[in-house]
Design an enzyme around this catalytic site. Sequence first.
Site, short mmCIF file in Angstrom:
data_model
loop_
_atom_site.label_atom_id
_atom_site.label_comp_id
_atom_site.label_asym_id
_atom_site.label_seq_id
_atom_site.Cartn_x
_atom_site.Cartn_y
_atom_site.Cartn_z
N HIS A 101 -9.41 23.56 27.43
CA HIS A 101 -10.54 24.49 27.27
C HIS A 101 -11.74 23.79 26.64
CE1 HIS A 101 -8.38 28.08 28.36
NE2 HIS A 101 -7.54 28.02 27.35
N ASP A 150 -6.41 34.03 28.51
CA ASP A 150 -7.27 33.29 29.42
C ASP A 150 -7.47 34.04 30.73
OD1 ASP A 150 -7.48 31.19 27.59
OD2 ASP A 150 -5.63 30.27 28.31
N HIS A 159 -3.22 22.27 25.83
CA HIS A 159 -3.76 23.46 26.49
C HIS A 159 -5.15 23.78 25.92
CE1 HIS A 159 -3.17 27.75 28.05
NE2 HIS A 159 -4.21 27.87 27.23
N GLU A 160 -5.27 23.79 24.60
CA GLU A 160 -6.55 24.10 23.97
C GLU A 160 -7.58 23.00 24.21
OE1 GLU A 160 -7.19 26.96 22.86
OE2 GLU A 160 -5.13 27.65 23.08
#
Length: 378
Positions: A78, A171, A74-75
Amino acid sequence: MSEQSPRQEFSGVPMGRLFGIPVYVSWTWFLVAGFITVMFGPYFGRMLPGISEAAAYGVALVFAVLLYVSVLLHELAHSVLAKAYGLPVRRITLYLLGGVSEIEKEPPTPGKEFLVAAAGPGLSLGLAGLGWLADVYLINDGGIVEVLVLQLWFANLIVGVFNLLPGLPLDGGRMLRAGVWKVAGNPGTGTIVAAWGGRVLAVLLVAVPVASALMGGGQADITDVIWPLVLASFIWMGASQSLRVARIRARIPRVNARALARRAVPVSGDTPLSEALRQAGERRAGAIVVVDHDGRPVAIVSEAAVQATPEHRRPWVSAASLAKSIDPAMMLAADLAGEPLIDAMREAPGSEYLLVEPGGEVYGVLSTADVNRVFTGV
């Protein structure tokens, strides 16, 4: 839980680099891994009746590790997209409530801000969809792999949906900020709206379970609100920090090198400090610059060092002994203002900077203390 954040000082345990981005694990992750193992061990024991108690806890530990692998992905979503847009990413840290991507600059447009923020939840929901498809169509033996896939796709679904909630520091809050930024034309306005959205979410996270219990005729059990309270505290603090940052950033346009510059008096290195101060007072100068025999500036007398020198010692102390040599990075253009000035000072931290005109003439000295006063209001 995911958050894009500015520079943090704590780094945790280094775990290597992915796509050129350092990855760290906070010690708090080990607490969470232990908690998940203890809490889910009995659950996996019931889901897998054929395995031993020790094996059930082993499966729970594997689940904890895979869950944080999902958070790492997930990170990375980004961070990789941010790097593709030319935004520096200092590191990724996995910690108590999920992960944080330390993206050191804001996206230049609301569209890029929206996409960078949406990348994390989008990947989590994508993992949830793939896991669901695998659970339904590929893995049907009821064994360890199926149970792990079931829990992982459901966990990723929760992570993805939760992070889409419209409030900073989630987010979804950054996506809301981008939308308001696009409409209002001001990123600060977007930050304020999204931060207040985060505060509202924090209140609802605690109020909803308590209200549900009371409306059901029962009493709110403290154990049922501990986790929502932890999440609400994190969101409230993150939203409050965003509001503070918005207030600070609103003052950045007032940071102007020329307006904040102190007039400088040039002296030779062997000039007694008392004489240098006398000349500065006579000329109403707020800074002292040491020059060489050709009149070129070579050092700036430290204001802190001057203040620390007793008055009776000043006639016997030379100006050069209290001066810091002027590194090329400490020479700034007098025309700098706003973000470019802040960036230049951040790249070469110091207490004083020499301001020069385009032709090389000395304009004055910029004190970091004077810049800080713009933000503190002192």
